[in-house]
Design a protein around this motif. Structure first.
Motif, PDB file in Angstrom:
ATOM      1  N   TYR A 294       0.836  -1.209   0.000  1.00  0.00           N
ATOM      2  CA  TYR A 294       0.000   0.000   0.000  1.00  0.00           C
ATOM      3  C   TYR A 294       0.870   1.258   0.000  1.00  0.00           C
ATOM      4  N   LEU A 295       1.880   1.276   0.830  1.00  0.00           N
ATOM      5  CA  LEU A 295       2.739   2.460   0.935  1.00  0.00           C
ATOM      6  C   LEU A 295       3.520   2.726  -0.348  1.00  0.00           C
ATOM      7  N   LEU A 296       3.882   1.667  -1.060  1.00  0.00           N
ATOM      8  CA  LEU A 296       4.818   1.807  -2.182  1.00  0.00           C
ATOM      9  C   LEU A 296       4.162   1.724  -3.558  1.00  0.00           C
ATOM     10  N   HIS A 297       2.899   1.274  -3.639  1.00  0.00           N
ATOM     11  CA  HIS A 297       2.335   1.007  -4.963  1.00  0.00           C
ATOM     12  C   HIS A 297       2.246   2.259  -5.832  1.00  0.00           C
ATOM     13  N   ASP A 298       1.852   3.378  -5.243  1.00  0.00           N
ATOM     14  CA  ASP A 298       1.735   4.619  -6.016  1.00  0.00           C
ATOM     15  C   ASP A 298       3.111   5.148  -6.415  1.00  0.00           C
ATOM     16  N   ILE A 299       4.071   4.962  -5.541  1.00  0.00           N
ATOM     17  CA  ILE A 299       5.448   5.391  -5.840  1.00  0.00           C
ATOM     18  C   ILE A 299       5.996   4.609  -7.022  1.00  0.00           C
ATOM     19  N   VAL A 300       5.830   3.291  -7.001  1.00  0.00           N
ATOM     20  CA  VAL A 300       6.314   2.444  -8.094  1.00  0.00           C
ATOM     21  C   VAL A 300       5.622   2.819  -9.401  1.00  0.00           C
ATOM     22  N   GLY A 301       4.298   3.023  -9.356  1.00  0.00           N
ATOM     23  CA  GLY A 301       3.550   3.399 -10.553  1.00  0.00           C
ATOM     24  C   GLY A 301       3.987   4.733 -11.116  1.00  0.00           C
ATOM     25  N   THR A 302       4.177   5.722 -10.232  1.00  0.00           N
ATOM     26  CA  THR A 302       4.598   7.063 -10.666  1.00  0.00           C
ATOM     27  C   THR A 302       5.983   7.019 -11.295  1.00  0.00           C
ATOM     28  N   ILE A 303       6.924   6.348 -10.650  1.00  0.00           N
ATOM     29  CA  ILE A 303       8.295   6.255 -11.182  1.00  0.00           C
ATOM     30  C   ILE A 303       8.300   5.523 -12.516  1.00  0.00           C
ATOM     31  N   LEU A 304       7.574   4.411 -12.583  1.00  0.00           N
ATOM     32  CA  LEU A 304       7.557   3.609 -13.805  1.00  0.00           C
ATOM     33  C   LEU A 304       6.921   4.365 -14.963  1.00  0.00           C
ATOM     34  N   LEU A 305       5.799   5.040 -14.709  1.00  0.00           N
ATOM     35  CA  LEU A 305       5.062   5.711 -15.771  1.00  0.00           C
ATOM     36  C   LEU A 305       5.693   7.036 -16.183  1.00  0.00           C
ATOM     37  N   TYR A 306       6.052   7.864 -15.189  1.00  0.00           N
ATOM     38  CA  TYR A 306       6.479   9.231 -15.497  1.00  0.00           C
ATOM     39  C   TYR A 306       7.995   9.420 -15.519  1.00  0.00           C
ATOM     40  N   LYS A 307       8.744   8.466 -14.988  1.00  0.00           N
ATOM     41  CA  LYS A 307      10.196   8.617 -14.958  1.00  0.00           C
ATOM     42  C   LYS A 307      10.922   7.640 -15.889  1.00  0.00           C
ATOM     43  N   ILE A 308      10.281   6.492 -16.185  1.00  0.00           N
ATOM     44  CA  ILE A 308      10.959   5.481 -17.010  1.00  0.00           C
ATOM     45  C   ILE A 308      10.278   5.332 -18.370  1.00  0.00           C
ATOM     46  N   LEU A 309       9.003   4.912 -18.385  1.00  0.00           N
ATOM     47  CA  LEU A 309       8.302   4.716 -19.652  1.00  0.00           C
ATOM     48  C   LEU A 309       8.136   6.022 -20.424  1.00  0.00           C
ATOM     49  N   PHE A 310       8.059   7.126 -19.688  1.00  0.00           N
ATOM     50  CA  PHE A 310       7.915   8.451 -20.314  1.00  0.00           C
ATOM     51  C   PHE A 310       9.082   8.759 -21.257  1.00  0.00           C
ATOM     52  N   ILE A 311      10.260   8.256 -20.932  1.00  0.00           N
ATOM     53  CA  ILE A 311      11.471   8.518 -21.716  1.00  0.00           C
ATOM     54  C   ILE A 311      11.329   7.990 -23.139  1.00  0.00           C
ATOM     55  N   PHE A 312      10.653   6.833 -23.300  1.00  0.00           N
ATOM     56  CA  PHE A 312      10.560   6.176 -24.603  1.00  0.00           C
ATOM     57  C   PHE A 312       9.455   6.746 -25.486  1.00  0.00           C
ATOM     58  N   ASN A 313       8.607   7.603 -24.910  1.00  0.00           N
ATOM     59  CA  ASN A 313       7.539   8.263 -25.669  1.00  0.00           C
ATOM     60  C   ASN A 313       6.697   7.256 -26.462  1.00  0.00           C
ATOM     61  N   LEU A 314       6.243   6.224 -25.793  1.00  0.00           N
ATOM     62  CA  LEU A 314       5.478   5.151 -26.425  1.00  0.00           C
ATOM     63  C   LEU A 314       4.019   5.549 -26.600  1.00  0.00           C
ATOM     64  N   PRO A 315       3.304   4.895 -27.516  1.00  0.00           N
ATOM     65  CA  PRO A 315       1.852   5.130 -27.634  1.00  0.00           C
ATOM     66  C   PRO A 315       1.158   4.812 -26.305  1.00  0.00           C
ATOM     67  N   THR A 316       0.079   5.509 -26.033  1.00  0.00           N
ATOM     68  CA  THR A 316      -0.600   5.360 -24.744  1.00  0.00           C
ATOM     69  C   THR A 316      -1.012   3.918 -24.454  1.00  0.00           C
ATOM     70  N   THR A 317      -1.547   3.238 -25.463  1.00  0.00           N
ATOM     71  CA  THR A 317      -2.002   1.850 -25.273  1.00  0.00           C
ATOM     72  C   THR A 317      -0.848   0.941 -24.872  1.00  0.00           C
ATOM     73  N   LEU A 318       0.291   1.074 -25.576  1.00  0.00           N
ATOM     74  CA  LEU A 318       1.465   0.261 -25.262  1.00  0.00           C
ATOM     75  C   LEU A 318       2.023   0.625 -23.890  1.00  0.00           C
ATOM     76  N   ASN A 319       1.998   1.908 -23.595  1.00  0.00           N
ATOM     77  CA  ASN A 319       2.448   2.389 -22.282  1.00  0.00           C
ATOM     78  C   ASN A 319       1.649   1.736 -21.153  1.00  0.00           C
TER      79      ASN A 319
END
Length: 361
Positions: A294-319
């Motif tokens: 519970y404490l970490l799930h939002d942190i992991v999601g935010t880092i993965l979506l906005y700090k890692i996957l964001f770099i590759f500029n993938l289509p939204t569906t693939l993201n």
């Protein structure tokens, strides 16, 4: 004295709670229409939160049925603090760095876990960590809640505490509204455990209770729909809608509890090895690490979506697909090992401090 008997129903409920919360919080990450997604996610995630509060109260009463002496109460608070704060502080500090707007007042209130004592007008509620502030208040009042011996006196004490907090909120404009929203859900966990543990002759008929609960929640749903569909009624009777929602939460949790116990009865009759199976082993691990997850799930999601996957500029569906396929399993794995390592590290630190005190004194 802590009881060591395993509670498989509570393990399954706790695992179910964290799965519901993670799924619907991550649903927000994947949605384009954030406003509509937020409404849906909040509604369903609240069921998971209600299960969390219910299980917390049930397990508390199972392990701490009575706190007679001052030393018992101090020991109870010490163990609760040890359980809550170390991992919470780690999550809180990480959030300060990844959230853009976080005011100093938030940092003080949040770091101390005092969100439950203040309405959200006192600070900017930017995270899901309000849950910690509410559960801390419930832990603080728990020794008072269970002080009466009889069940009827426990109800009277619970009502008196609710009234006192209501008066404090009205007159001094403190106490987060979520305290009132989940209060009776928390207390229902105490009541169910009390019935199961102290009234052995009182056999709960889960099928009958399930039918009655479904009928009652249907009636409440109709009443809620009538109020929501008539804005003038909502403006005239806002407290009624809040009360109906509270009752719906309680009944929804009880329905899940009754269905689960019916399921467990079937398993015990026909498949007794289930609780030694790998499936239950996975459920137990998810339950064990629910707090860390519970404490970490939002942190992991935010880092993965906005700090890692964001770099590759993938289509939204693939993201979104990568977020679900990679991120969801990763959340539960990180939660499990974070919980495991946190317990080990705390035990090492406490043992070191104990050894040091022995050498000094």
């Amino acid at each position: 004295m802590l009881k060591k008997k395993n509670l498989p129903d509570m393990d399954i409920l706790r695992a179910l709670a964290i799965i519901i919360i993670v799924l619907f919080h991550w649903y927000l990450f994947c949605c384009q229409n954030k406003d509509l997604a937020a409404l849906k996610a909040v509604y369903y995630a609240n069921i998971g939160l209600c299960l969390f509060f219910f299980v917390s109260a049930y397990v508390l009463y199972y392990n701490y049925e009575s706190l007679e002496s001052a030393s018992d109460i101090v020991n109870f608070f010490r163990k609760r603090a040890k359980r809550i704060y170390p991992l919470y502080w780690v999550a809180f500090i990480v959030l300060i760095f990844i959230i853009d707007k976080y005011f100093f007042a938030n940092s003080i209130i949040g770091f101390l876990g005092l969100q439950g004592f203040f309405p959200e007008t006192y600070y900017v509620n930017t995270t899901y960590l309000w849950f910690i502030g509410i559960i801390i208040i419930y832990y603080l009042i728990y020794p008072i809640l269970i002080r009466p011996k009889s069940l009827i006196n426990k109800f009277s004490m619970a009502a008196a505490i609710f009234l006192i907090f209501s008066l404090i909120s009205i007159n001094f404009h403190v106490v987060n509204v979520k305290f009132f929203l989940y209060y009776w859900v928390f207390f229902s966990g105490i009541v169910l455990c009390c019935l199961n543990e102290n009234y052995k002759d009182f056999k709960l008929d889960y099928r009958k209770l399930l039918i009655e609960s479904l009928v009652l929640i249907a009636i409440l749903a109709v009443l809620a729909w009538i109020l929501i569909s008539q804005p003038t009624l909502i403006n005239s009777f806002p407290a009624y809608l809040t009360l109906i929602i509270q009752m719906e939460y309680i009944i929804a949790v009880l329905i899940i509890y009754f269905v689960l116990n019916m399921f467990i009865e079937v398993i015990n009759r026909n498949y007794k090895k289930f609780f030694q199976s790998k499936t239950y082993g996975v459920i137990s691990k998810i339950s064990y690490s629910a707090y860390a997850t519970y404490l970490l799930h939002d942190i992991v999601g935010t880092i993965l979506l906005y700090k890692i996957l964001f770099i590759f500029n993938l289509p939204t569906t693939l993201n979104n697909l990568l977020l679900i396929i990679i991120g969801l399993p990763l959340v539960f794995i990180i939660g499990y090992y974070a919980q495991k390592w946190e317990i080990k590290i705390i035990n090492i630190i406490l043992q070191s401090l104990q050894n040091l005190s022995k050498k000094i004194f």
